[in-house]
Design an enzyme around this catalytic site. Structure first.
Site, PDB file in Angstrom:
ATOM      1  N   GLY A 181      23.632 -33.798 -31.793  1.00  0.00           N
ATOM      2  CA  GLY A 181      24.582 -32.805 -31.294  1.00  0.00           C
ATOM      3  C   GLY A 181      25.301 -33.324 -30.065  1.00  0.00           C
ATOM      4  O   GLY A 181      25.442 -34.541 -29.880  1.00  0.00           O
ATOM      5  N   SER A 182      25.726 -32.414 -29.220  1.00  0.00           N
ATOM      6  CA  SER A 182      26.554 -32.787 -28.068  1.00  0.00           C
ATOM      7  C   SER A 182      25.683 -33.312 -26.908  1.00  0.00           C
ATOM      8  O   SER A 182      24.512 -32.934 -26.782  1.00  0.00           O
ATOM      9  CB  SER A 182      27.325 -31.563 -27.591  1.00  0.00           C
ATOM     10  N   PRO A 183      26.259 -34.144 -26.040  1.00  0.00           N
ATOM     11  CA  PRO A 183      25.516 -34.577 -24.847  1.00  0.00           C
ATOM     12  C   PRO A 183      25.067 -33.387 -23.999  1.00  0.00           C
ATOM     13  O   PRO A 183      23.977 -33.417 -23.416  1.00  0.00           O
ATOM     14  CB  PRO A 183      26.542 -35.443 -24.101  1.00  0.00           C
ATOM     15  N   ARG A 184      25.881 -32.316 -23.943  1.00  0.00           N
ATOM     16  CA  ARG A 184      25.510 -31.143 -23.129  1.00  0.00           C
ATOM     17  C   ARG A 184      24.191 -30.555 -23.620  1.00  0.00           C
ATOM     18  O   ARG A 184      23.258 -30.349 -22.837  1.00  0.00           O
ATOM     19  CB  ARG A 184      26.627 -30.069 -23.208  1.00  0.00           C
ATOM     20  N   VAL A 185      24.089 -30.297 -24.912  1.00  0.00           N
ATOM     21  CA  VAL A 185      22.857 -29.695 -25.437  1.00  0.00           C
ATOM     22  C   VAL A 185      21.741 -30.748 -25.471  1.00  0.00           C
ATOM     23  O   VAL A 185      20.567 -30.421 -25.284  1.00  0.00           O
ATOM     24  CB  VAL A 185      23.096 -29.049 -26.825  1.00  0.00           C
ATOM     25  N   GLY A 186      22.112 -32.008 -25.640  1.00  0.00           N
ATOM     26  CA  GLY A 186      21.120 -33.087 -25.604  1.00  0.00           C
ATOM     27  C   GLY A 186      20.316 -33.054 -24.304  1.00  0.00           C
ATOM     28  O   GLY A 186      19.095 -33.256 -24.300  1.00  0.00           O
TER      29      GLY A 186
ATOM     30  N   GLU B 225      20.808 -38.153 -30.767  1.00  0.00           N
ATOM     31  CA  GLU B 225      22.007 -38.698 -31.425  1.00  0.00           C
ATOM     32  C   GLU B 225      23.170 -37.864 -30.934  1.00  0.00           C
ATOM     33  O   GLU B 225      23.390 -36.743 -31.398  1.00  0.00           O
ATOM     34  CB  GLU B 225      21.862 -38.596 -32.956  1.00  0.00           C
TER      35      GLU B 225
ATOM     36  N   CYS C 117      31.363 -37.910 -35.517  1.00  0.00           N
ATOM     37  CA  CYS C 117      30.973 -38.452 -34.208  1.00  0.00           C
ATOM     38  C   CYS C 117      31.355 -39.913 -34.037  1.00  0.00           C
ATOM     39  O   CYS C 117      31.529 -40.367 -32.915  1.00  0.00           O
ATOM     40  CB  CYS C 117      29.472 -38.281 -34.024  1.00  0.00           C
TER      41      CYS C 117
END
Ligand code: NAD
Length: 495
Positions: free
Chosen positions: A214-219, A236, A270
């Site tokens: 998913g996104s870096p924010r949620v990562g 990822e 992505c």
């Protein structure tokens, strides 16, 4: 597979989120689900090669039986063209199943390793051990592939698994929740549905491994949750993948490949080329070639093309719309909010400070940023977060090598975007802001396996062992040093 944690083996109820009513008692609602999977894990059944094979084969049957429902779900979620579903969601997943089945017995074998002088008569090996209970969280853009491929790795490695598909690709989420459980061992594999709230509650539980796409924010949120339990994880993530186009390139070939990479799944990929870096002269040559490729692929009115997908949600549509004011719209730019359509669009003369260069595009919009030369392009790439992929188009192989050596990214592609990920023999993953760890093929199995260091010593030769026991002496020191030392090879002793 079961979405109810309190009753292993019970058939799923489809719209069920996997929660139990333990919320009322103040407990995380997934406690009983995770503990039922842990009980199954502790029985050891997922460790057996036969169990792994039977579950992988069942996953293969799911893909065969549900091909039409998969096509329908993707059409409903984002009007994904059948060929794109076939290639990215079915064939690549099927390949992973077959590859895992073909190689499982060799992957599972202990790997014998070199020994030192002291352990010559012993057995030293790496034992591939399943982690235990694994959580896999997926995004919406390849909603089947990005859940099932890691699931294949986790099953092959012998784990119990909870999958949490994206709630945004709701038709695919529903299909997975309602049908996949009928194929897999319900004691060992479960689907949890829902969004951020459910995922947050799920993450309160202790897992043995977490695999997040998913996104870096949620990562970062997932990594913080994993840290509470010291749970190892793979991230990822996404980012902006630069694509440098050298002046000597065959512009029509470049344009064809760029438009394909940027417009596949309407750009919601992505590893898509996110923006182009090239000279002003190359931009002028590239623009007519890009226009030609777009017309060749999608006709004069791409909105009418059955081969062009739609944006997944209103939120994503509005986000991409806000990027269209960057630079000048050289090609496309048409939008229709009723069907979340954004035409294949090229933005020329975009400044690095403009919105299109501040976030991942994740749509069918290609900004071009002009740079005087390859050195400036490399400096620009290195001034940004490390991306999932760096691409370069150039007929000069030295220039390709130069970009490869002087930049850093999860993967690298010369003269074509995205194709590197079709090779199961290559690891797939990011670095820095684009992720942590990798998977696909054998790397998938290794990601979900703990590499246990094993040494089986004999009980004999005790006089040799006594060299390391106290009381210590100068003589013992010399012998211990030579027994354990690794000598540097090929060094000149005369100098
Ligand atoms: P996302 O991060 O918003 O959501 C991913 C998952 O996290 C979903 O299942 C969602 O339900 C869950 N989630 C969302 N917010 C959460 C929160 N606050 N707490 C806990 N869980 C939460 O990502 P997305 O929008 O679904 O996907 C797009 C992103 O994924 C892009 O950045 C893209 O580059 C990236 N991506 C990366 C890869 C890769 O392989 N590296 C592949 C596809 C997509």
């Amino acid at each position: 597979m079961d979405t109810k944690g309190d009753t292993p083996g019970k058939a799923p109820t489809g719209s069920d989120t996997g929660k139990t009513d333990s919320t009322a008692a103040g407990m995380s609602p997934y406690v009983s689900l995770v503990s039922s999977l842990r009980s199954a894990w502790l029985t050891g059944k997922t460790r057996a090669a036969e169990h792994r094979v039977s579950q992988l084969e069942a996953l293969g049957r799911f893909l065969d039986d549900k091909k039409q429902p998969i096509l329908d779900a993707m059409a409903s979620d984002m009007r994904k063209p059948p060929l794109e579903v076939e290639l990215s969601e079915i064939i690549l997943v099927r390949n992973e199943v077959n590859y895992a089945l073909n190689n499982l017995s060799s992957w599972m074998k202990d790997e014998f390793v070199e020994k030192n002088l002291v352990t010559q008569l012993d057995t030293a090996f790496i034992h591939k051990e399943p982690y235990g209970v694994v959580l896999i969280i997926g995004p919406w853009n390849y909603p089947l592939n990005l859940i099932l491929v890691p699931l294949i790795g986790a099953i092959a490695a012998g784990n119990c698994v909870i999958i949490k598909p994206s709630e945004i690709s709701s038709s695919t989420e529903k299909l997975l929740a309602e049908t996949l459980p009928n194929y897999l061992d319900k004691d060992c594999f479960a689907v949890v549905t829902g969004g951020p709230a459910e995922t947050t509650q799920l993450l309160e539980n202790k897992f043995d491994y977490i695999f997040f796409t998913g996104s870096p924010r949620v990562g970062k949120i997932v990594m913080a949750a994993a840290a509470k339990h010291l749970t190892p994880l793979t991230l990822e993530l996404g980012g902006k993948n630069p694509c440098y186009v050298a002046d000597d390139s065959d512009m029509q070939n470049v344009a064809n490949r760029l438009v394909w990479g940027r417009c596949f799944n309407a750009g919601q990929t992505c590893i898509a080329p996110d923006y182009v870096l090239c000279s002003v002269e190359t931009q002028e040559k590239l623009l007519p070639a890009l226009r030609h490729a777009i017309t060749q692929f999608f006709g004069p009115e791409p909105r009418e093309s059955p081969d062009f997908a739609r944006i997944i949600s209103d939120k994503q549509f509005q986000r991409i719309l806000a990027l269209l004011g960057s630079g000048r719209v050289a090609i496309g730019g048409q939008t229709d909010d009723r069907e979340r359509y954004i035409a294949p669009t090229v933005l020329a003369d975009v400044q690095p400070s403009e919105p299109a260069m501040q976030e991942e595009i994740f749509g069918p919009v290609l900004p071009i940023v002009t740079v005087p030369n390859v050195d400036e392009a490399i400096a620009f790439i290195n001034s940004q977060e490390r991306p999932l992929a760096v691409y370069v188009f150039a007929s000069d192989s030295k220039l390709v090598r130069q970009v490869l050596e002087r930049t850093s990214s999860g993967g690298f592609g010369a003269n074509d975007p995205m194709m590197q990920t079709t090779l199961i023999s290559l690891p797939f993953g990011g670095i820095g802001n684009s992720g942590l760890g990798s998977y696909h093929g054998k790397f998938n199995f290794d990601t979900f396996s703990h590499h246990r260091a094993c040494l089986l010593r004999s009980m004999g030769l005790e006089p040799m062992n006594s060299l390391r026991y106290p009381p210590y002496s100068e003589r013992k020191m010399g012998l211990v040093t030579s027994a354990f030392e690794i000598k540097r090879k090929g060094t000149c002793t005369l100098l």
